[in-house]
Design a protein around this motif. Structure first.
Motif, PDB file in Angstrom:
ATOM      1  N   ASN A 154      35.509  12.754   7.703  1.00  0.00           N
ATOM      2  CA  ASN A 154      34.317  13.478   8.150  1.00  0.00           C
ATOM      3  C   ASN A 154      33.894  13.187   9.582  1.00  0.00           C
ATOM      4  O   ASN A 154      33.034  13.898  10.118  1.00  0.00           O
ATOM      5  N   ASN A 155      34.449  12.165  10.214  1.00  0.00           N
ATOM      6  CA  ASN A 155      33.958  11.751  11.522  1.00  0.00           C
ATOM      7  C   ASN A 155      35.089  11.611  12.529  1.00  0.00           C
ATOM      8  O   ASN A 155      36.164  11.104  12.205  1.00  0.00           O
ATOM      9  N   THR A 178      27.632  18.059  15.976  1.00  0.00           N
ATOM     10  CA  THR A 178      28.376  17.577  17.143  1.00  0.00           C
ATOM     11  C   THR A 178      27.383  17.129  18.208  1.00  0.00           C
ATOM     12  O   THR A 178      26.464  17.873  18.553  1.00  0.00           O
ATOM     13  N   GLU A 234      31.705  14.094  16.365  1.00  0.00           N
ATOM     14  CA  GLU A 234      31.612  15.231  15.453  1.00  0.00           C
ATOM     15  C   GLU A 234      31.652  14.742  14.018  1.00  0.00           C
ATOM     16  O   GLU A 234      32.518  13.935  13.648  1.00  0.00           O
ATOM     17  N   ARG A 235      30.710  15.231  13.237  1.00  0.00           N
ATOM     18  CA  ARG A 235      30.653  14.870  11.823  1.00  0.00           C
ATOM     19  C   ARG A 235      30.663  16.132  10.983  1.00  0.00           C
ATOM     20  O   ARG A 235      29.855  17.052  11.195  1.00  0.00           O
ATOM     21  N   THR A 236      31.602  16.197  10.045  1.00  0.00           N
ATOM     22  CA  THR A 236      31.659  17.305   9.097  1.00  0.00           C
ATOM     23  C   THR A 236      30.717  17.021   7.945  1.00  0.00           C
ATOM     24  O   THR A 236      30.780  15.953   7.324  1.00  0.00           O
ATOM     25  N   SER A 239      29.519  23.162   7.336  1.00  0.00           N
ATOM     26  CA  SER A 239      28.454  22.592   8.155  1.00  0.00           C
ATOM     27  C   SER A 239      28.998  21.422   8.974  1.00  0.00           C
ATOM     28  O   SER A 239      29.869  20.685   8.517  1.00  0.00           O
ATOM     29  N   SER A 240      28.483  21.277  10.191  1.00  0.00           N
ATOM     30  CA  SER A 240      28.929  20.183  11.046  1.00  0.00           C
ATOM     31  C   SER A 240      27.849  19.842  12.054  1.00  0.00           C
ATOM     32  O   SER A 240      26.957  20.650  12.347  1.00  0.00           O
TER      33      SER A 240
END
Length: 307
Positions: A235-236, A263, A253-255, A260-261
């Motif tokens: 996720n990161n 940044t 950036e994190r998912t 959805s994300s």
């Protein structure tokens, strides 16, 4: 800043049919009401009349006013049909806030001949052709070659773009009487090498991926920049960038799941940019930085909704 996301939710909650896009910008400062918001609505649709396909759209301000004519910002329409084996389309677009001229684009495309022609013009007090170009495609020994001559009526400048693509290697040459430029990329699997050269500048790019690490290097005689992107987990990811001037930036950036994300990009003593995508919602926050102090903030929020 005296506003609430509840207001945005209330505006966006009037969903019904169609799917216009509501876009809201938030200005930095203190506002008692909605004066800090600059909402706009963009909408497009399509229909047909016999053999002619029609599409159209409008962007308008979404604010209370008695001057309805002041609301539209941009209006466009497009008609497409087929004539004797040619796909023919004409598109007109008018920026209501920038004079009386209407931009016109006419495209002709013949798939059997692998040939397309484009004309860009403007219509106001009269009709004026600004630019014309044609593209001819050829398939040679598994490679794709295109030849694209172009002519600008205003500057009276002509050039031609010739490209070659065999899947792994792509070469593009742009040439006119005054200048020539070549771009080439070669894909070797984990590594992509690119070269761009003209009389004034030469640049090399190297993009290499190994496991969870990606390294991208861009170098010319005057500027060099390297970005190292590391996938930390599912996720990161984090991506620091540094150039030969000593400028540094870091992107994280994190998912968040479900498309959805989040940044965030930090440039020390310069700016902090945050983008949050959450389904139909997209929010951007841009802040200037002076040391550790935030120097103003601009917020832009938009989403696809149905009215």
């Amino acid at each position: 800043m005296k506003f609430s996301l509840f207001v945005l939710t209330a505006i966006a909650g009037t969903a019904a049919a169609g799917k216009p896009q509501l876009s809201i910008s938030v200005r930095d400062g203190n506002f008692d009401g909605l004066d800090g918001l600059d909402p706009s609505i963009s909408w497009e649709g399509s229909s047909n009349s016999g053999d002619v396909d029609l599409s159209y759209g409008i962007e308008a301000a979404a604010r209370p006013t008695t001057d309805i004519a002041s609301l539209p910002r941009n209006v466009w329409g497009k008609a497409s049909t087929n004539v004797a084996g040619w796909g023919v389309s004409a598109r007109a677009e008018r920026n209501m806030q920038e004079g009386d001229d209407t931009g016109v684009e006419v495209d002709l495309d013949n798939e059997d001949a692998d040939l397309s022609v484009r004309m860009v013009a403007s219509a106001g007090d009269g009709f004026s052709v600004n630019r014309v170009e044609a593209t001819k495609g050829l398939d040679i020994d598994g490679a794709r070659v295109t030849i694209n001559p172009r002519y600008d009526m205003g500057s009276e400048e002509a050039d031609v773009v010739v490209s070659y693509d065999n899947g792994d290697t792509n070469v593009q040459l742009t040439a006119s009487a005054d200048s020539q430029e070549v771009e080439a990329t070669h894909n070797m699997g984990d590594t992509i090498v690119g070269v761009k050269a003209s009389a004034d500048n030469q640049e090399v790019t190297l993009d290499h991926t190994m496991d969870k690490t990606n390294i991208k290097l861009t170098a010319s005689a005057e500027n060099q920049e390297v970005t190292v992107r590391q996938q930390l987990d599912d996720n990161n990811s984090i991506a620091p960038t540094i150039n030969n001037n000593g400028d540094i930036s870091v992107a994280w950036e994190r998912t968040l799941g479900d498309d959805s994300s989040l940044t965030a990009t930090l440039k020390p003593n310069d700016s902090l940019d945050v983008e949050w995508n959450d389904g139909d919602w997209t929010a951007n926050v841009n802040c200037g930085l002076d040391g550790v102090n935030v120097d103003g903030a601009n917020v832009h929020i938009k989403r696809d909704i149905a009215f």
